[in-house]
Design an enzyme around this catalytic site. Structure first.
Site, PDB file in Angstrom:
ATOM      1  N   SER A   1       2.597  -8.208 -15.390  1.00  0.00           N
ATOM      2  CA  SER A   1       3.181  -6.975 -16.103  1.00  0.00           C
ATOM      3  C   SER A   1       3.544  -7.323 -17.594  1.00  0.00           C
ATOM      4  O   SER A   1       3.885  -8.430 -17.787  1.00  0.00           O
ATOM      5  CB  SER A   1       4.620  -6.631 -15.287  1.00  0.00           C
ATOM      6  OG  SER A   1       5.479  -6.183 -16.057  1.00  0.00           O
TER       7      SER A   1
ATOM      8  N   GLU B   1       6.021  -6.631 -18.842  1.00  0.00           N
ATOM      9  CA  GLU B   1       7.581  -7.150 -18.970  1.00  0.00           C
ATOM     10  C   GLU B   1       7.520  -8.398 -19.404  1.00  0.00           C
ATOM     11  O   GLU B   1       8.592  -8.929 -19.836  1.00  0.00           O
ATOM     12  CB  GLU B   1       8.299  -6.634 -17.744  1.00  0.00           C
ATOM     13  CG  GLU B   1       8.658  -5.070 -17.638  1.00  0.00           C
ATOM     14  CD  GLU B   1       9.640  -4.735 -18.551  1.00  0.00           C
ATOM     15  OE1 GLU B   1      10.784  -5.273 -18.459  1.00  0.00           O
ATOM     16  OE2 GLU B   1       9.503  -3.899 -19.039  1.00  0.00           O
TER      17      GLU B   1
ATOM     18  N   TYR C   1      13.307  -9.808 -13.194  1.00  0.00           N
ATOM     19  CA  TYR C   1      11.967  -9.436 -12.755  1.00  0.00           C
ATOM     20  C   TYR C   1      10.682  -9.860 -13.456  1.00  0.00           C
ATOM     21  O   TYR C   1       9.860 -10.527 -12.976  1.00  0.00           O
ATOM     22  CB  TYR C   1      11.726  -7.801 -12.842  1.00  0.00           C
ATOM     23  CG  TYR C   1      10.322  -7.122 -12.655  1.00  0.00           C
ATOM     24  CD1 TYR C   1       9.777  -7.133 -11.407  1.00  0.00           C
ATOM     25  CD2 TYR C   1       9.707  -6.844 -14.021  1.00  0.00           C
ATOM     26  CE1 TYR C   1       8.508  -6.591 -11.490  1.00  0.00           C
ATOM     27  CE2 TYR C   1       8.426  -6.233 -13.894  1.00  0.00           C
ATOM     28  CZ  TYR C   1       7.987  -6.044 -12.570  1.00  0.00           C
ATOM     29  OH  TYR C   1       6.683  -5.504 -12.485  1.00  0.00           O
TER      30      TYR C   1
ATOM     31  N   ILE D   1       0.662  -1.241   0.122  1.00  0.00           N
ATOM     32  CA  ILE D   1      -0.028  -0.232  -0.021  1.00  0.00           C
ATOM     33  C   ILE D   1       0.797   1.232   0.109  1.00  0.00           C
ATOM     34  O   ILE D   1       0.272   2.228  -0.303  1.00  0.00           O
ATOM     35  CB  ILE D   1      -1.006  -0.009   1.124  1.00  0.00           C
ATOM     36  CG1 ILE D   1      -2.250   1.037   0.932  1.00  0.00           C
ATOM     37  CG2 ILE D   1      -0.102   0.437   2.421  1.00  0.00           C
ATOM     38  CD1 ILE D   1      -3.471   0.944   1.896  1.00  0.00           C
TER      39      ILE D   1
ATOM     40  N   LYS E   1       8.114 -12.284 -12.218  1.00  0.00           N
ATOM     41  CA  LYS E   1       6.237 -12.043 -12.501  1.00  0.00           C
ATOM     42  C   LYS E   1       5.602 -13.087 -13.311  1.00  0.00           C
ATOM     43  O   LYS E   1       4.489 -13.451 -13.109  1.00  0.00           O
ATOM     44  CB  LYS E   1       6.128 -10.950 -13.192  1.00  0.00           C
ATOM     45  CG  LYS E   1       6.465  -9.414 -12.577  1.00  0.00           C
ATOM     46  CD  LYS E   1       5.293  -9.166 -11.606  1.00  0.00           C
ATOM     47  CE  LYS E   1       5.252  -8.033 -10.693  1.00  0.00           C
ATOM     48  NZ  LYS E   1       4.172  -7.695  -9.729  1.00  0.00           N
TER      49      LYS E   1
HETATM   50  P1  NAP Z   1       6.050   0.073  -6.158  1.00  0.00           P
HETATM   51  O1  NAP Z   1       5.747   1.706  -6.343  1.00  0.00           O
HETATM   52  O2  NAP Z   1       7.489  -0.027  -6.369  1.00  0.00           O
HETATM   53  O3  NAP Z   1       5.571  -0.311  -4.898  1.00  0.00           O
HETATM   54  C1  NAP Z   1       5.900  -1.642  -4.822  1.00  0.00           C
HETATM   55  C2  NAP Z   1       5.278  -2.038  -3.177  1.00  0.00           C
HETATM   56  O4  NAP Z   1       5.846  -3.327  -2.975  1.00  0.00           O
HETATM   57  C3  NAP Z   1       5.802  -1.005  -2.047  1.00  0.00           C
HETATM   58  O5  NAP Z   1       4.951  -0.783  -1.246  1.00  0.00           O
HETATM   59  C4  NAP Z   1       6.896  -1.869  -1.355  1.00  0.00           C
HETATM   60  O6  NAP Z   1       6.860  -1.325  -0.250  1.00  0.00           O
HETATM   61  C5  NAP Z   1       6.259  -3.282  -1.462  1.00  0.00           C
HETATM   62  N1  NAP Z   1       7.197  -4.249  -1.179  1.00  0.00           N
HETATM   63  C6  NAP Z   1       8.248  -4.646  -1.793  1.00  0.00           C
HETATM   64  N2  NAP Z   1       9.113  -5.778  -1.431  1.00  0.00           N
HETATM   65  C7  NAP Z   1       8.286  -5.932  -0.377  1.00  0.00           C
HETATM   66  C8  NAP Z   1       8.259  -7.119   0.497  1.00  0.00           C
HETATM   67  N3  NAP Z   1       9.206  -8.036   0.668  1.00  0.00           N
HETATM   68  N4  NAP Z   1       7.335  -7.330   1.378  1.00  0.00           N
HETATM   69  C9  NAP Z   1       6.239  -6.667   1.290  1.00  0.00           C
HETATM   70  N5  NAP Z   1       6.166  -5.470   0.482  1.00  0.00           N
HETATM   71  C10 NAP Z   1       7.098  -5.328  -0.333  1.00  0.00           C
HETATM   72  O7  NAP Z   1       5.451  -0.412  -7.438  1.00  0.00           O
HETATM   73  P2  NAP Z   1       3.852   0.023  -8.055  1.00  0.00           P
HETATM   74  O8  NAP Z   1       4.288   0.889  -9.321  1.00  0.00           O
HETATM   75  O9  NAP Z   1       3.110   0.551  -7.185  1.00  0.00           O
HETATM   76  O10 NAP Z   1       3.452  -1.203  -8.881  1.00  0.00           O
HETATM   77  C11 NAP Z   1       2.606  -2.068  -8.198  1.00  0.00           C
HETATM   78  C12 NAP Z   1       2.614  -3.629  -8.419  1.00  0.00           C
HETATM   79  O11 NAP Z   1       2.352  -3.524  -9.994  1.00  0.00           O
HETATM   80  C13 NAP Z   1       4.024  -4.202  -8.446  1.00  0.00           C
HETATM   81  O12 NAP Z   1       3.794  -5.524  -8.192  1.00  0.00           O
HETATM   82  C14 NAP Z   1       4.693  -4.121  -9.889  1.00  0.00           C
HETATM   83  O13 NAP Z   1       5.645  -5.036 -10.173  1.00  0.00           O
HETATM   84  C15 NAP Z   1       3.374  -4.177 -10.661  1.00  0.00           C
HETATM   85  N6  NAP Z   1       3.410  -3.565 -12.080  1.00  0.00           N
HETATM   86  C16 NAP Z   1       3.612  -2.212 -12.011  1.00  0.00           C
HETATM   87  C17 NAP Z   1       3.647  -1.499 -13.167  1.00  0.00           C
HETATM   88  C18 NAP Z   1       3.808  -0.193 -13.281  1.00  0.00           C
HETATM   89  O14 NAP Z   1       3.938   0.277 -14.468  1.00  0.00           O
HETATM   90  N7  NAP Z   1       3.915   0.768 -12.354  1.00  0.00           N
HETATM   91  C19 NAP Z   1       3.218  -2.286 -14.186  1.00  0.00           C
HETATM   92  C20 NAP Z   1       2.909  -3.629 -14.354  1.00  0.00           C
HETATM   93  C21 NAP Z   1       3.040  -4.307 -13.268  1.00  0.00           C
HETATM   94  P3  NAP Z   1       8.160  -0.658   0.542  1.00  0.00           P
HETATM   95  O15 NAP Z   1       7.281   0.875   0.331  1.00  0.00           O
HETATM   96  O16 NAP Z   1       8.380  -0.895   1.645  1.00  0.00           O
HETATM   97  O17 NAP Z   1       9.275  -0.333  -0.388  1.00  0.00           O
HETATM   98  O1  F7E Z   2      12.365   1.897 -17.719  1.00  0.00           O
HETATM   99  C1  F7E Z   2      14.776   2.959 -20.065  1.00  0.00           C
HETATM  100  C2  F7E Z   2      14.862   1.637 -19.626  1.00  0.00           C
HETATM  101  O2  F7E Z   2      12.586   1.758 -15.229  1.00  0.00           O
HETATM  102  C3  F7E Z   2      11.392   2.018 -18.961  1.00  0.00           C
HETATM  103  C4  F7E Z   2       8.213  -1.028 -13.964  1.00  0.00           C
HETATM  104  O3  F7E Z   2       6.918  -0.400 -13.139  1.00  0.00           O
HETATM  105  O4  F7E Z   2       7.185  -1.002 -15.994  1.00  0.00           O
HETATM  106  C5  F7E Z   2       8.236  -0.549 -15.223  1.00  0.00           C
HETATM  107  O5  F7E Z   2       9.361  -1.144 -15.792  1.00  0.00           O
HETATM  108  C6  F7E Z   2      12.585   2.117 -20.166  1.00  0.00           C
HETATM  109  C7  F7E Z   2      13.432   1.171 -19.959  1.00  0.00           C
HETATM  110  O6  F7E Z   2      10.222   0.994 -16.528  1.00  0.00           O
HETATM  111  C8  F7E Z   2      16.666   5.141 -18.192  1.00  0.00           C
HETATM  112  O7  F7E Z   2      16.106   1.019 -19.966  1.00  0.00           O
HETATM  113  C9  F7E Z   2      16.418   4.766 -20.344  1.00  0.00           C
HETATM  114  O8  F7E Z   2      13.535   0.471 -21.394  1.00  0.00           O
HETATM  115  O9  F7E Z   2      10.821   3.366 -16.220  1.00  0.00           O
HETATM  116  P1  F7E Z   2      11.391   2.017 -16.254  1.00  0.00           P
HETATM  117  P2  F7E Z   2      10.247  -0.443 -16.770  1.00  0.00           P
HETATM  118  O10 F7E Z   2      11.419  -1.050 -16.996  1.00  0.00           O
HETATM  119  O11 F7E Z   2       9.562  -0.613 -18.296  1.00  0.00           O
HETATM  120  C10 F7E Z   2       6.909  -2.250 -16.026  1.00  0.00           C
HETATM  121  C11 F7E Z   2       5.558  -2.549 -16.869  1.00  0.00           C
HETATM  122  C12 F7E Z   2       6.795  -2.954 -14.767  1.00  0.00           C
HETATM  123  O12 F7E Z   2       6.240  -3.755 -14.479  1.00  0.00           O
HETATM  124  C13 F7E Z   2       7.698  -2.570 -13.788  1.00  0.00           C
HETATM  125  O13 F7E Z   2       7.573  -2.945 -12.498  1.00  0.00           O
HETATM  126  O14 F7E Z   2      13.422   3.399 -20.141  1.00  0.00           O
HETATM  127  N1  F7E Z   2      15.655   4.134 -19.496  1.00  0.00           N
HETATM  128  N2  F7E Z   2      16.912   5.533 -19.258  1.00  0.00           N
HETATM  129  C14 F7E Z   2      15.822   4.308 -18.205  1.00  0.00           C
HETATM  130  N3  F7E Z   2      15.127   3.895 -17.061  1.00  0.00           N
HETATM  131  C15 F7E Z   2      15.404   4.279 -15.810  1.00  0.00           C
HETATM  132  N4  F7E Z   2      14.733   3.620 -14.711  1.00  0.00           N
HETATM  133  N5  F7E Z   2      16.437   5.260 -15.732  1.00  0.00           N
HETATM  134  C16 F7E Z   2      17.102   5.561 -16.615  1.00  0.00           C
HETATM  135  O15 F7E Z   2      17.891   6.570 -16.587  1.00  0.00           O
END
Ligand code: NAP
Ligand code: F7E
Length: 350
Positions: A125, A127, A149, A9, A153
């Site tokens: 995801s 990914e 990752y 959360i 997933k």
């Molecule tokens: P986020 O901001 O990084 O939040 C992740 C949450 O997981 C945080 O509350 C974190 O707690 C908690 N967590 C990490 N390790 C844990 C552990 N060992 N035990 C209990 N809690 C733990 O990620 P988000 O963007 O909200 O994404 C939410 C979910 O959707 C994730 O599973 C992510 O992989 C998935 N997802 C995200 C995206 C996206 O684009 N945002 C897309 C596809 C899927 P702390 O605050 O303590 O670190």
């Molecule tokens: O990277 C490129 C990087 O870290 C996006 C997570 O929420 O979405 C997220 O994963 C792209 C990649 O997100 C930088 O190489 C370039 O190609 O913002 P990102 P992600 O890897 O797509 C998916 C759906 C999830 O599920 C994940 O939890 O951007 N990139 N330059 C960079 N990325 C980062 N972080 N930092 C850079 O400086």
């Protein structure tokens, strides 16, 4: 009154989902990890901190998950917790496999033993598609993970499927493409850019150092994606859905638009460094959302251009308030300049 338990959360999605469920009159429980410094800023920022019920739990600790399910006695469990930053998963692949992957089985087991009627949502995801070579990815596209990752997933995705089929549980996965917001973590590229641009435009920073500018993503707006997540658990039958905007844009396009928002030319400020490249990256993603549209009635309203605008302007507003001496729940002033973080060497190919 319905009750929901949200793991993670304190993260972006967990916080937005909690706000949404509160607006629908749910009693909302959320798990958090005890940290030496509090990390509840998102719940405070969304003004829901005093409205949610917090339960200490760690996905690595099955006892704490059983306890969380028992205390909350929920109708719905949303598993939002994970090691969600892909680069971190490369640095800590084993820990990531346990938290993002196998821990989901622990949670499913806790639910199965306590009350198998509980509806379960798994945060899958885009990914998982990796470099699939397809122009558009839908629910039937083959998965081809390109990171620890994504592999973790995928395990979680399939085990959710197995529990649905084996135990007749209402257990579903949403395949969400990237979704961003002003409360996105600062290490993700969208927020790294919006925060960097805001600081540069105010003279607080001179440059923005990034990695792979050619990577393309399907970027949507996080609060809207949580509406889709909620709808998946209200469905008559348990089903998996792709949630996306059906548009793909490069990191370079994001950068260009973000700098244009403050009247600057990105080429004068952006550098690249190998440090921010991954050993393996996903080059292109674009999600087909027609199943969600026709079966859930969900569609994205905020598209790419608007998303960049919202994020840059919010970070700009915050830095201006900060410079005026105002105090408010926010992460950026406490975050290091990523270029100064010594790690990431491990990301180089050996
Ligand atoms: P986020 O901001 O990084 O939040 C992740 C949450 O997981 C945080 O509350 C974190 O707690 C908690 N967590 C990490 N390790 C844990 C552990 N060992 N035990 C209990 N809690 C733990 O990620 P988000 O963007 O909200 O994404 C939410 C979910 O959707 C994730 O599973 C992510 O992989 C998935 N997802 C995200 C995206 C996206 O684009 N945002 C897309 C596809 C899927 P702390 O605050 O303590 O670190
Ligand atoms: O990277 C490129 C990087 O870290 C996006 C997570 O929420 O979405 C997220 O994963 C792209 C990649 O997100 C930088 O190489 C370039 O190609 O913002 P990102 P992600 O890897 O797509 C998916 C759906 C999830 O599920 C994940 O939890 O951007 N990139 N330059 C960079 N990325 C980062 N972080 N930092 C850079 O400086």
């Amino acid at each position: 009154m319905k009750k929901a338990l949200i793991t993670g959360i304190t993260g972006q999605d967990g916080a937005y989902l909690a706000k949404l469920l509160l607006s629908k009159n749910y009693k909302v429980y959320g798990t958090f990890r005890r940290a030496s410094s509090p990390n509840f800023w998102r719940l405070q920022n969304l003004e829901i901190f005093s409205k949610v019920h917090l339960i200490p739990a760690d996905l690595l600790d099955m006892g704490s998950l059983i306890e969380a399910v028992k205390i909350s006695d929920p109708d719905e469990v949303y598993n939002m917790a994970a090691v969600s930053y892909v680069s971190t998963a490369f640095e800590q692949p084993v820990g990531n496999a346990e938290i993002t992957g196998t821990a989901v089985t622990k949670l499913l087991e806790a639910i199965r033993f306590f009350n198998p009627k509980i509806r379960f949502y798994q945060a899958s995801s885009s990914e998982m598609y990796g470099n699939s070579g397809t122009k558009i990815q839908n629910e039937n596209t083959a998965f081809s993970p390109a990171s620890p990752y994504a592999s973790a997933k995928l395990y979680a995705h399939w085990i959710t499927d197995v529990y649905r089929k084996a135990y007749d549980m209402f257990a579903v996965s949403g395949i969400l493409f990237n979704h961003e917001s002003p409360i996105r973590g600062l290490e993700f590229v969208s927020r790294k850019i919006s925060n960097g641009v805001a600081k540069i435009s105010l003279g607080l920073e001179k440059e923005l150092v990034l990695g792979n500018l050619e990577a393309k993503r399907d970027w949507g707006y996080a609060p809207e994606y949580m509406e889709a997540v909620y709808l998946m658990l209200q469905n008559n039958t348990p089903n998996s859905y792709v949630i996306s905007t059906k548009e793909s844009h490069s990191v370079k396009e994001f950068v260009k638009l973000a700098f244009e928002e403050v009247g600057l030319n990105w080429k004068k400020y952006v550098k690249t460094d190998k440090k921010f490249f991954r050993p393996l990256d996903v080059n292109y993603l674009c999600g087909e959302n027609s199943k969600a549209k026709s079966e859930l009635g969900w569609y994205p309203k905020t598209k790419f251009k608007e998303l960049v605008k919202v994020m840059v302007n919010e970070d700009l507003k915050r830095w201006k308030k900060f410079l005026n001496g105002e105090f408010f729940p926010w992460d950026a002033p406490m975050y290091p300049n990523e270029s100064k973080i010594a790690g990431r060497q491990s990301l180089k190919k050996l």
